[in-house]
Design an enzyme around this catalytic site. Structure first.
Site, PDB file in Angstrom:
ATOM      1  N   GLY A 507       0.807  -1.212   0.000  1.00  0.00           N
ATOM      2  CA  GLY A 507       0.000   0.000   0.000  1.00  0.00           C
ATOM      3  C   GLY A 507       0.839   1.261   0.000  1.00  0.00           C
ATOM      4  O   GLY A 507       0.319   2.366  -0.075  1.00  0.00           O
ATOM      5  N   ARG A 666      15.754  12.765  -1.306  1.00  0.00           N
ATOM      6  CA  ARG A 666      14.873  13.081  -2.429  1.00  0.00           C
ATOM      7  C   ARG A 666      13.528  12.378  -2.272  1.00  0.00           C
ATOM      8  O   ARG A 666      13.483  11.208  -1.914  1.00  0.00           O
ATOM      9  CB  ARG A 666      15.541  12.600  -3.717  1.00  0.00           C
ATOM     10  CG  ARG A 666      14.762  12.977  -4.949  1.00  0.00           C
ATOM     11  CD  ARG A 666      15.690  13.587  -5.944  1.00  0.00           C
ATOM     12  NE  ARG A 666      14.973  14.115  -7.086  1.00  0.00           N
ATOM     13  CZ  ARG A 666      15.292  13.808  -8.340  1.00  0.00           C
ATOM     14  NH1 ARG A 666      16.284  12.987  -8.584  1.00  0.00           N
ATOM     15  NH2 ARG A 666      14.622  14.344  -9.333  1.00  0.00           N
ATOM     16  N   PRO A 670       5.654  12.624  -4.672  1.00  0.00           N
ATOM     17  CA  PRO A 670       5.065  13.400  -3.575  1.00  0.00           C
ATOM     18  C   PRO A 670       3.697  12.884  -3.140  1.00  0.00           C
ATOM     19  O   PRO A 670       3.320  13.056  -1.991  1.00  0.00           O
ATOM     20  CB  PRO A 670       4.952  14.822  -4.149  1.00  0.00           C
ATOM     21  CG  PRO A 670       5.238  14.727  -5.586  1.00  0.00           C
ATOM     22  CD  PRO A 670       5.948  13.435  -5.849  1.00  0.00           C
ATOM     23  N   LYS A 671       2.999  12.230  -4.039  1.00  0.00           N
ATOM     24  CA  LYS A 671       1.664  11.757  -3.691  1.00  0.00           C
ATOM     25  C   LYS A 671       1.748  10.562  -2.733  1.00  0.00           C
ATOM     26  O   LYS A 671       1.148  10.563  -1.660  1.00  0.00           O
ATOM     27  CB  LYS A 671       0.948  11.336  -4.975  1.00  0.00           C
ATOM     28  CG  LYS A 671      -0.542  11.283  -4.876  1.00  0.00           C
ATOM     29  CD  LYS A 671      -1.083  11.029  -6.283  1.00  0.00           C
ATOM     30  CE  LYS A 671      -2.547  11.388  -6.382  1.00  0.00           C
ATOM     31  NZ  LYS A 671      -3.006  11.295  -7.775  1.00  0.00           N
ATOM     32  N   THR A 672       2.513   9.554  -3.129  1.00  0.00           N
ATOM     33  CA  THR A 672       2.614   8.380  -2.272  1.00  0.00           C
ATOM     34  C   THR A 672       3.423   8.709  -1.019  1.00  0.00           C
ATOM     35  O   THR A 672       3.153   8.174   0.056  1.00  0.00           O
ATOM     36  CB  THR A 672       3.238   7.191  -3.031  1.00  0.00           C
ATOM     37  OG1 THR A 672       4.470   7.616  -3.628  1.00  0.00           O
ATOM     38  CG2 THR A 672       2.319   6.695  -4.122  1.00  0.00           C
ATOM     39  N   GLN A 676       2.409   8.274   2.945  1.00  0.00           N
ATOM     40  CA  GLN A 676       3.209   7.552   3.943  1.00  0.00           C
ATOM     41  C   GLN A 676       3.429   8.407   5.181  1.00  0.00           C
ATOM     42  O   GLN A 676       3.314   7.943   6.310  1.00  0.00           O
ATOM     43  CB  GLN A 676       4.572   7.172   3.347  1.00  0.00           C
ATOM     44  CG  GLN A 676       4.526   6.007   2.415  1.00  0.00           C
ATOM     45  CD  GLN A 676       4.353   4.712   3.178  1.00  0.00           C
ATOM     46  OE1 GLN A 676       3.254   4.321   3.520  1.00  0.00           O
ATOM     47  NE2 GLN A 676       5.441   4.034   3.481  1.00  0.00           N
ATOM     48  N   GLY A 739      14.277   6.816   2.349  1.00  0.00           N
ATOM     49  CA  GLY A 739      13.236   5.951   2.930  1.00  0.00           C
ATOM     50  C   GLY A 739      12.331   6.744   3.840  1.00  0.00           C
ATOM     51  O   GLY A 739      12.787   7.568   4.632  1.00  0.00           O
ATOM     52  N   GLU A 742       8.586   4.904   7.863  1.00  0.00           N
ATOM     53  CA  GLU A 742       8.369   4.797   9.304  1.00  0.00           C
ATOM     54  C   GLU A 742       8.472   6.125  10.029  1.00  0.00           C
ATOM     55  O   GLU A 742       7.946   6.285  11.129  1.00  0.00           O
ATOM     56  CB  GLU A 742       9.354   3.777   9.882  1.00  0.00           C
ATOM     57  CG  GLU A 742       9.031   2.407   9.325  1.00  0.00           C
ATOM     58  CD  GLU A 742      10.052   1.337   9.636  1.00  0.00           C
ATOM     59  OE1 GLU A 742      10.026   0.821  10.746  1.00  0.00           O
ATOM     60  OE2 GLU A 742      10.856   1.021   8.749  1.00  0.00           O
TER      61      GLU A 742
END
Ligand SMILES: Cc1cc2nc3c(=O)[nH]c(=O)nc-3n(C[C@H](O)[C@H](O)[C@H](O)COP(=O)(O)OP(=O)(O)OC[C@H]3O[C@@H](n4cnc5c(N)ncnc54)[C@H](O)[C@@H]3O)c2cc1C
Ligand code: SF4
Lengths: 775, 335
Positions: A507, A666, A670-672, A676, A739, A742
């Site tokens: 997801g 980087r 930007p959407k996903t 997150q 990354g 989290e």
């Protein structure tokens, strides 16, 4: 030998040579003196564009098959019965009524379960996947309250559930360790083989001598995993081969681990997991897949096992509670002289790690002295496990609340105190930072949030019955990249590329971002790239965990791409406009190769393949060992800002605004990415205000094992969350990206708590901050 | 899930014949939002389900100016009804404060009234002791997690709370319950329907096996036109009440002429705060009087390990709700 000949030879030898070449090439990319990933410089490609999820339409139509939705011919349904004591032996286990119940195909208990090897505990080997290495239904012992004691297979789920309810069991109970005072031993915890302990100078003495100091104990409760999709699997044996449709964030690990358990070759186990409805650290190998496979073998039928929500609470571990003492000493200017962060957290003897809450403190601030330690105490409970930002999520709660308390004592703005204590190099390891722009993130976030409107005097802003306050905290999560990354590129004569990589789409947007990255790397339009993932037959041992999947996949594809360019140049040969050029003289663009400084020298992939009579070109690349983290201290950061309203009468807290300003290298999409970040922050709001496992210390039983009693934020609890980022590439990370999965949950709890203090004047150090603590 | 039969009842008599006859294992089925969960958890093990959603789902005015609400009226329909919203706003708000839209669309009035406690030990058929489930077994909640549990009217055998929001309003509004049983029809004041646990915690209500709720009647109650419902819970929505307050207040010349007050989340039944009402009638509508009234109601509160805060919370919310009704100019003028 001509280039063409060399090409042929290389093509034959790809499989053998890939590993070696990849390792040779690797240092150039990420290590000292190396050339950063060239994609970092590319500004006008697909990277950085808000591309919508490639799997979005499938999911919206309900057409994406999840593990417990796959239907196999002749399939039977499983139901589990769970123990109700924490420790002891099964004395009687009456399965007669269950066996006689309608539709029942098999009742499996320790008496008839096949002999199985213990599950390889996660982190105990490269591909170990199990969250728990207890024997699985192999004896009459009970190791935790909720351990499976029987499995029923029936023709329908309802029949299986009913039969399960007819099983009668009696136990000989033994004294169990189900609370810290009754713990079965305590010791310094270890994480990834390292002791969770760090000492620099004499922190206790420095703390004692400090002119300014704060010291407090913060507690966080246990948390259970509640991914939208409960764990499930549908599996079948075909001869000696096991095919598992799983919901996992570790396909390759699962295949290898199941092979160990069932005494098979790794290649005899096939794990497919194209869609995962949320993982958060919990979608590894637990007892349900093992038991279902064992039962399928006994019954000779395909099996579907779909854990109920209660089932997830009973057999899948969560985050352990913590009790953390933080003591900060500072000089007259507010510079830290001592950082002490010690505490205790329970663990089982069968789980991979204790909750490592000191991790964020290791690189957060400059200080002359440090004393950090995690004591871990052994309990009889379901094996605790990874949950989004293990360590950082709850460690930042203690550290960042303490920083707020220190700022208050010093009369300093909490943002300025943090900036003042910004380290120049990693305070413990002494390594330089690969890229650290937390100050920029703080400045941008503070401005955007309107931080200057915060009144530093607590309880000074009231609107009707609502007390309003603002707080901030630092978010932090390390860059990880685990060994084992590999990927394959198949380029066909039509100029279409397929990336094969054993990665996972839970997801987050993995499939989408890697389509973008690969398209840029190959100079192709998005439509010309397909990413295949979620299957153990694909290359790579890639964990969707530790926020490292993007780096691992990204570097693997980068290595495969280097192979591809080399191969294409060889195939192009002397008749091509590219003749004589080396790999570092060309770039991929417009579906072909062209000379870097002479765009006219170009040949399309289609043309190269056509001239060499190839229908496709297949290359594989492997990511080198993650040596970059040996050279640099690599961490992402965020500046978290929160505004709360606390009802003066009832103590109810409503988060009214939240902003996260991130420095994660980087941002690929930007959407996903925003999704997150926001998801992490929402989880952090739950951690701050409501999430709490009710672990009954009398018998080690989890009492709130459903979404009605275990509170997660509902829509109305979630305000508009703004996320912004520095977008400064990390030159030592693939694609410049560190990354982002989290970090959102880190810092959030403290930002909320600090805002509550600003609103009410109350320091609540016992999480979650429920209304009774504010009355 | 145990095998069971399923029948739809055409009317009340048929329902009672089907269920009341009396195979002990029969249960009436409303929206099923509580009963089906309990069946899945094997706490209820009916052998027969008699679907009573075909009973009256009408809401009609009575001659006396009250409302007669059919037992099968869905919670959503009741909350949205024009006369409920205008004459008994506390009832509409109480319903909307409960559960989720999806559940309210399914839930019936009778089912809501007869929903069972949310005590986690009650639900844990496999692993916990509960006197309500198995009389004489013991109560694991008394010394366990009892944040959601009772502070009023509990007994050593059970400290559970009644979870309904709607019922708190019905208690404050002096509703009457219409029943059909094997012995024919009868009526019962709503306040007498639910029981305190005493030493029979397995009995939530005074109903006899086979008793069917056919309707709920609300009396004409002008005071209720200005009424409020305030629910305090652990998140903004979709959580049961820690404490809730249903209140209506009539003030004339600064004096309380009528008051209706009921509490949720504090007891084994929707708790009509009669002591507070008594303490307030004829008193000045001041914060001091509200404080004294709330304190009178809560004087006998006996908190448990995790819920002592409820005493203070209930005190505060009662005072706040009455204060708002008095101050906002919305307080009824008795007309
Ligand atoms: C997740 C969740 C959250 C919830 N949150 C809230 C909340 O915040 N506040 C709140 O008030 N409620 C809440 N509820 C409970 C909800 O209001 C009840 O489940 C619902 O009102 C029950 O109505 P029903 O028609 O579905 O009853 P059913 O489940 O059909 O029946 C309930 C009981 O009533 C009996 N019954 C039904 N009709 C009759 C009749 N005519 N005569 C005699 N007996 C009958 C049944 O036999 C059964 O014992 C929640 C429920 C869930 C699942
Ligand atoms: S409080 Fe009542 S319902 Fe809960 S366990 Fe005790 S007896 Fe059962």
């Amino acid at each position: 030998m001509s280039i063409v000949d060399k090409g042929k030879e290389a093509a034959q030898g790809i499989a053998q040579s890939v590993m070696k070449k990849a390792v040779e090439l690797a240092p150039g990319a990420l290590l000292p003196g190396g050339r950063p990933d060239p994609l970092i410089r590319r500004q006008h490609g697909h990277i950085g564009k808000p591309v919508s999820r490639v799997d979005g339409p499938l999911k919206v139509r309900g057409a994406a098959p999840f593990a417990a939705e796959i239907a196999l011919d002749g399939m039977v349904y499983a139901a589990l019965a769970y123990s109700t004591i924490a420790k002891g032996r099964i004395v009687t286990l009456d399965t007669g009524a269950a066996e006689a119940a309608p539709g029942v195909v098999l009742v499996m208990t320790h008496r008839n379960a096949p002999r199985l090897n213990p599950p390889p505990r996660f982190l105990s080997g490269d591909k170990a996947a199990a969250g728990d290495d207890s024997p699985v239904m192999q004896d009459d012992r009970v190791r935790w309250n909720g351990e499976p004691i029987a499995l029923v297979l029936a023709e329908t789920q309802e029949q299986a559930d009913h039969a399960r309810s007819l099983i009668r069991v009696t136990y000989a109970e033994e004294p169990a360790a189900t609370s810290l005072p009754t713990a079965d031993g305590c010791e310094v915890g270890t994480f990834m083989g390292e002791p969770l302990r760090a000492v620099v100078g004499d922190a206790d003495a420095a703390f004692a001598a400090a002119p300014h100091k704060v010291e407090a104990v913060y507690t966080t409760p246990g948390h259970n995993h509640n991914a939208l999709e409960p764990h499930g699997a549908t599996l079948v044996w075909r001869g000696d081969e096991l095919f598992i449709h799983d919901a996992t964030q570790a396909v390759a690990h699962t295949a290898w681990s199941m092979a160990q358990i069932f005494d098979l070759e790794e290649a005899q186990v096939h794990v497919s997991s194209p869609f995962v409805g949320g993982g958060f650290g919990a979608k590894g190998l637990w007892q349900h897949q093992i038991l279902a496979a064992a039962a399928a073998r006994l019954a000779g039928r395909p099996v579907r096992i779909a854990l109920s929500r209660e089932g997830v609470y009973r057999i899948v571990g969560g985050r352990s509670p913590t009790e953390q003492r933080v003591a900060l000493g500072a000089d007259a200017d507010g510079r830290l002289t001592a950082i002490i962060h010690r505490g205790v957290t329970p663990k089982t003897r069968h789980s991979p790690m204790p909750e490592p809450f000191i991790l964020p403190t290791q690189s957060a601030y400059a200080a002359k002295t440090f004393a950090l330690e995690v004591q871990t105490c052994y309990l009889d409970m379901v094996a605790n496990t990874f949950m989004r930002a293990p360590g950082e999520a709850v460690g930042t709660v203690a550290l960042e609340c303490a920083m707020d308390e220190l700022a208050e004592q010093l009369g300093m703005d909490p943002v300025e105190l943090r900036i003042l204590n910004e380290p120049e190099k990693d305070p413990l390891s002494g390594r330089p930072f690969s890229s650290r722009n937390i100050v920029a993130a703080y400045r941008a976030g503070a401005q955007r949030f309107g931080w200057e409107r915060r009144n530093p005097v607590p309880r000074s802003r009231r609107e009707g019955d609502w007390l309003v306050g603002m707080g901030c905290a630092t978010a932090t999560y390390p860059y990880h990249r685990m060994p084992g990354g590999a990927a394959r590129i198949t380029l066909d004569a039509a100029g279409h590329a397929r990336i094969d990589v054993a990665a996972h789409e839970m997801g987050m947007g993995t499939a989408t971002t890697h389509t973008q990255v690969a398209a840029d790397r190959l100079g192709l339009p998005l439509e010309a790239v397909t990413v295949r993932y979620g299957d153990s037959s694909l290359p790579g041992v890639i964990l969707a965990g530790g926020s490292q999947q993007t780096a691992s996949v990204g570097l693997s594809v980068m290595m495969a791409h280097q192979e591809l360019v080399g191969e294409l140049l060889k195939l192009a040969g002397n008749d091509s406009p590219l003749a004589g050029l080396g790999a570092d003289e060309v770039e991929c663009a417009d579906a072909g190769l062209r000379k870097l400084d002479e765009p006219g020298r170009f040949e399309s992939y289609a043309s190269i393949l056509a001239r060499s009579g190839r229908s496709e070109l297949v290359v594989e690349g492997s990511a080198p060992m993650p040596l970059e983290t040996m050279h640099w201290s690599m961490h992402s950061h965020g500046a978290m800002f929160c505004e709360v309203r606390v009802n003066a009468i009832t103590g109810e807290t409503r988060v009214s605004r939240f902003l996260g300003s991130f420095d994660c290298g980087r941002i690929l999409n930007p959407k996903t990415a925003a999704s997150q970040f926001r998801g992490g922050i929402i989880m952090g709001l739950g951690l701050a205000l409501m999430e709490e496992t009710q672990f009954d210390g009398r018998n080690g039983r989890i009492m709130n094992r459903n979404l009605s009693d275990y509170h997660l934020p509902v829509h109305l609890d979630v305000p508009e969350i703004e996320v912004i980022w520095t977008d400064i590439p990390d030159p030592h990370a693939p694609m410049g990206a560190r990354g982002i999965g989290e970090i959102g949950i880190t810092g959030t709890g403290a930002a909320v708590a600090n805002a509550i203090h600003n609103a009410t004047g109350r320091r609540v150090r016992e999480f979650p901050i429920t209304l009774d603590k504010l009355l | 899930m145990m095998p069971f039969t399923y029948t739809q009842a055409a009317d009340a008599d048929a329902a009672v014949r089907l269920a009341g006859g009396q195979q002990a294992g029969a249960r009436y089925l409303g929206g099923g939002t509580n009963l089906v969960d309990l069946i899945r958890e094997t706490i209820e093990r009916p052998t027969a389900l008699v679907d009573v959603t075909g009973l009256s789902d009408g809401i009609t005015e009575t001659d006396g100016g009250g409302l007669l609400i059919g037992a099968a009226v869905r919670n959503t329909a009741l909350a949205e009804h024009r006369l409920v919203r205008s004459r008994y706003p506390m009832l509409a708000r109480a319903i909307l404060a409960g559960a989720s839209p999806q559940i309210r669309n399914m839930a019936t009035v009778a089912g809501n009234i007869l929903q069972r406690t949310r005590c986690a030990y009650f639900y844990d058929q496999a692993g916990s002791r509960c006197n309500k489930r198995e009389p004489g077994q013991g109560c694991d909640a008394i010394d366990g997690f009892n944040r959601m549990h009772a502070i009023l009217g509990a007994s050593p055998s059970c400290v559970a709370t009644h979870p309904s929001d709607m019922c708190v309003a019905l208690a404050a509004l002096d509703a009457t319950v219409h029943l059909t049983g094997t012995q024919g029809e009868r009526r019962l004041p709503f306040a007498d329907l639910h029981r305190l646990p005493g030493d029979e915690p397995d009995r939530d209500t005074v109903l006899q096996p086979g008793d069917l709720i056919t309707a709920v009647e609300l009396p004409a109650l002008p005071t209720a036109a200005r009424s409020a419902y305030r629910k305090v819970r652990d998140r903004s929505s979709y959580a049961f009440a820690l404490v809730s307050v249903a209140a209506a207040l009539a003030v004339e010349n600064g004096t309380v002429t009528d008051v209706r007050l009921a509490l949720g989340g504090v007891a084994h039944k929707p708790w009509r705060a009669s002591k507070a009402e008594q303490a307030l009638r004829g008193q000045p509508a001041t914060e001091a009087a509200f404080q004294a009234a709330a304190a009178a109601e809560l004087a006998e509160a006996t908190p448990l390990r995790d819920n002592a805060f409820k005493v203070e919370l209930a005190q505060r919310v009662i005072v706040a709700v009455l204060g708002e009704l008095a101050e906002s100019g919305l307080a009824g003028d008795g007309a």
